[in-house]
Write a protein that holds these residues in place. Structure first.
Motif, PDB file in Angstrom:
ATOM      1  N   HIS A   1      -1.584   1.833   9.312  1.00 27.57           N
ATOM      2  CA  HIS A   1      -2.133   0.549   9.764  1.00 27.57           C
ATOM      3  C   HIS A   1      -1.151  -0.583   9.507  1.00 27.57           C
ATOM      4  O   HIS A   1      -0.389  -0.533   8.537  1.00 27.57           O
TER       5      HIS A   1
ATOM      6  N   GLU B   1       1.151   7.163   6.746  1.00 29.15           N
ATOM      7  CA  GLU B   1       0.460   7.858   5.652  1.00 29.15           C
ATOM      8  C   GLU B   1      -0.190   9.157   6.116  1.00 29.15           C
ATOM      9  O   GLU B   1      -1.406   9.313   6.040  1.00 29.15           O
TER      10      GLU B   1
ATOM     11  N   THR C   1       1.985   0.752   7.631  1.00 32.63           N
ATOM     12  CA  THR C   1       2.097   1.938   6.784  1.00 32.63           C
ATOM     13  C   THR C   1       2.225   3.177   7.660  1.00 32.63           C
ATOM     14  O   THR C   1       1.788   3.196   8.800  1.00 32.63           O
TER      15      THR C   1
ATOM     16  N   ASP D   1       0.851  -1.198   0.000  1.00 29.95           N
ATOM     17  CA  ASP D   1       0.000   0.000   0.000  1.00 29.95           C
ATOM     18  C   ASP D   1       0.885   1.245   0.000  1.00 29.95           C
ATOM     19  O   ASP D   1       1.720   1.408   0.899  1.00 29.95           O
TER      20      ASP D   1
END
Ligand code: MF3
Ligand code: CO
Ligand code: CO
Length: 285
Positions: A207, A240, A238, A144
């Motif tokens: 996450h 972000e 991650t 991701d």
């Protein structure tokens, strides 16, 4: 409880005393200090990491390819088609397609859209800033990542926000080390963003990821006041950060997905997937 001579829980086939016994003792020490300890299933082995690296190659290739597509007049549906076809051609699956009903193969979030923008027939226009967020599943492994793209000539004000969000991601990464606290990521990001006069979105975070799209831990990009989860080698998650020009507050549009700033001002986001290593971290994508 395993005995010294039992086979280790990690699947190595080695005796516990020759494998994770010292590691587990070490974790007990941190637990006593008040850290949240990750469940064993969150600690991925080398085979899993290799699977994630392969998935990440696709995600990275897409984000690079999108850079060549971005120009005034291109629609977000055209970007979505590129993401979809690129993924499928390489044996992957776009993770967002059908995810809790999400209808497209990526998220495209323009200007005041914070995240989860749905690709549509709206053309990009000169001066827009856009985040394209891509998640690929390959052989069961999720990777991701997202980036910001500038459409033609963009205002200094927009460029500054985009740069700040990028710097916030790096500052978050700088906090990642084995046996540190995951809370340090948000603390550092919030301090930096605030020093620049920006705000940090609170309703969404990074996450855990790996064999699932969204996993423990939740990675806050601001100070939650919690001691937080211990970062341990093999954890994949991650970072972000979504950074706003004005208020951090948001609204969700009628489509039940698109998150927009409540004051209509700009928002920017960058995302990496990483694995905690013995030395620090490795960016997967
Ligand atoms: N890729 C997003 C993230 O970083 C999640 C998108 S879920 C969707 O976690 F359904 F909105 F696509
Ligand atoms: Co994510
Ligand atoms: Co994402």
């Amino acid at each position: 409880m395993l005995n010294r001579n039992d086979i280790c829980w990690c699947g190595s086939g080695k005796k516990y005393k020759k494998c994770h016994m010292d590691f587990d003792k070490n974790l007990e020490k941190y637990e006593k200090q008040g850290f949240e300890i990750p469940e064993r299933r969150l600690l991925l082995n080398e085979e899993d990491i290799e699977g994630l690296r392969k998935s990440s190659v696709i995600t990275k290739g897409i984000l690079e390819g999108v850079a060549d597509l971005i120009k005034p007049g291109v629609t977000t549906n055209e970007i979505d088609k590129f993401v979809h076809d690129y993924t499928i051609e390489r044996g992957g699956t776009p993770a967002t397609l059908g995810y809790h009903g999400f209808p497209k193969s990526c998220c495209t979030s323009i200007n005041e859209v914070i995240c989860h923008g749905i690709p549509e027939d709206r053309p990009l226009k000169e001066g827009d800033i856009i985040n394209v967020d891509v998640t690929t599943i390959l052989d069961g492994y999720f990777s991701d990542a997202s980036r910001m793209y500038l459409v033609g000539q963009v205002s200094e004000r927009a460029k500054d926000l985009v740069q700040c969000a990028k710097d916030c991601l790096q500052i978050g990464l700088d906090q990642v080390k084995p046996y540190g606290s995951i809370s340090d990521i948000g603390l550092a990001i919030e301090a930096y963003a605030t020093s620049k006069g920006y705000t940090v979105v609170r309703d969404f975070g990074g996450h855990g990821i790996g064999k699932n799209f969204h996993e423990d831990p939740h990675v806050s990009h601001f100070d939650t006041g919690q001691k937080g989860m211990l970062m341990v080698p093999g954890m994949v998650f991650t970072i972000e950060p979504m950074i706003n020009e004005g208020t951090y507050k948001l609204n969700i549009l009628e489509d039940d997905w698109t998150a927009v700033t409540r004051d209509g001002k700009l928002s920017a986001q960058w995302e990496h997937t990483l694995v905690v290593t013995e030395e620090g971290y490795e960016i997967l994508v």
